[in-house]
Write an enzyme that holds these catalytic residues in place. Structure first.
Site, PDB file in Angstrom:
ATOM      1  N   HIS A 263      70.659 -40.760 -37.994  1.00  0.00           N
ATOM      2  CA  HIS A 263      69.322 -40.539 -38.539  1.00  0.00           C
ATOM      3  C   HIS A 263      68.967 -39.055 -38.594  1.00  0.00           C
ATOM      4  CE1 HIS A 263      67.709 -40.197 -34.367  1.00  0.00           C
ATOM      5  NE2 HIS A 263      66.672 -39.631 -34.936  1.00  0.00           N
TER       6      HIS A 263
ATOM      7  N   PRO B 276      64.294 -38.782 -30.243  1.00  0.00           N
ATOM      8  CA  PRO B 276      65.610 -39.274 -29.812  1.00  0.00           C
ATOM      9  C   PRO B 276      66.740 -38.270 -29.996  1.00  0.00           C
ATOM     10  CG  PRO B 276      64.411 -41.030 -30.875  1.00  0.00           C
ATOM     11  CD  PRO B 276      63.572 -39.800 -31.032  1.00  0.00           C
ATOM     12  N   GLU B 277      66.805 -37.597 -31.151  1.00  0.00           N
ATOM     13  CA  GLU B 277      67.824 -36.564 -31.362  1.00  0.00           C
ATOM     14  C   GLU B 277      67.249 -35.403 -32.150  1.00  0.00           C
ATOM     15  OE1 GLU B 277      70.305 -40.136 -30.451  1.00  0.00           O
ATOM     16  OE2 GLU B 277      68.781 -39.810 -31.998  1.00  0.00           O
ATOM     17  N   THR B 278      67.806 -34.228 -31.897  1.00  0.00           N
ATOM     18  CA  THR B 278      67.477 -33.033 -32.670  1.00  0.00           C
ATOM     19  C   THR B 278      68.784 -32.439 -33.180  1.00  0.00           C
ATOM     20  OG1 THR B 278      65.473 -32.565 -31.393  1.00  0.00           O
ATOM     21  CG2 THR B 278      66.453 -30.723 -32.605  1.00  0.00           C
TER      22      THR B 278
END
Length: 297
Positions: A73, A44-46
């Site tokens: 997160h 979902p995110e980096t």
């Protein structure tokens, strides 16, 4: 070659919670390369560390399709990796993000890094027009009567904007059949990143699901930034028990995707309302690897 790792945040079980990519050595990567690596990882995110110095770390966050201003997160995942790699031993640390400076606190158990706390921005909120309630319900695949009348339905942010939709119970929450195209359109109309549905499960405890097709994420497994905004919204409207000047709560998310996680939130109140929001959680390393930018290697 660029070293990266994948970390499960808001859980101590690899593969549960919400996965984030973490790249500590991104100071020489271009924006296009960061986006390409985020797409390659597909989580979902980096989070990319573009500068690291005593007491401060500059970061940028990317989904597989675009850059975003902040991600809860991924911040927790980064904090764990900094601690495990010996870059952070619990001293004062601030992340420099596109939404401002985010202070981090490290909590250890038996001398081992166990939990990362981040202080999010102050609460901002705005009402949702009453006629939009029906459109939100239909986009989630439910009847408007399934919306909880005793809990706030509003747009809010402590870093990223979401519209928070309270539901009468977790049975309704678990059975949602969202129309992602309609949610995408509503997100644009309301100027938010996601539609965040939540339901009470106990005193100060809520279950949630977060739909964010507007930023390339059909359903986010566990969302720290939104959990902070939700608890701040609830505390500000007197919907959480307060001890002294603090209201605490837990959000359970990810069960619908088979990746359960828990977000702990502490809200500090003053006579004027919400003063500070702290979001905390555990994290576990999934895997490590290396990536070669296009045109190299």
């Amino acid at each position: 070659m660029i070293a990266y790792c994948e970390v499960s945040a808001f859980t101590d079980t690899p593969g549960h919670g919400n996965r984030a990519g973490v790249v500590l050595g991104a100071e020489r990567l271009s924006e296009a390369q960061m986006q390409a690596l985020a797409a390659f990882l597909g989580v979902p995110e980096t989070v990319f560390v573009t500068r690291m110095e005593q007491g401060a770390v500059r970061v940028r966050y990317f989904t597989p399709t675009q850059e975003i201003e902040f991600c809860g997160h991924a911040t927790v995942a980064l904090g764990l990796r900094l601690a495990q790699g010996g870059h952070w031993r619990g001293e004062a640390l601030v992340l420099e993000t596109l939404v401002g400076r985010i202070p981090l606190t490290l909590e250890a158990e038996a001398g081992v890094p166990a939990r990362v706390w981040m202080e999010q921005r102050g609460l901002e909120s705005r009402p949702v027009p009453r006629p939009v309630y029906r459109h939100l319900a239909e986009a989630l695949g439910i009847d408007e009567r399934m919306i909880h009348r005793g809990l706030p339905l509003a747009s809010a942010s402590t870093g990223l904007w979401s519209v928070f939709v309270p539901l009468i119970d977790t049975l309704v929450l678990d059975a949602l059949e969202p129309d992602l195209d309609r949610i995408h359109a509503l997100s644009g109309a309301l100027e938010v990143c996601s539609v965040y549905a939540y339901a009470p499960v106990g005193v100060g405890r809520f279950a949630a699901r977060d739909f964010a097709p507007a930023v390339g994420i059909p359903e986010d497994p566990v969302t720290g930034s939104a959990a902070g905004a939700l608890m701040a919204l609830l505390a500000g409207e007197g919907r959480l028990p307060v001890r002294g000047k603090r209201a605490c709560g837990v959000v359970y998310q990810g069960h619908a995707l088979g990746t359960p996680g828990e977000v702990e939130v502490e809200v500090v109140l003053t006579g004027r309302g919400v003063d500070r929001v702290r979001v905390g959680g555990r994290a576990a390393l999934d895997r490590e690897g290396h990536w070669t930018p296009e045109g190299e290697g």
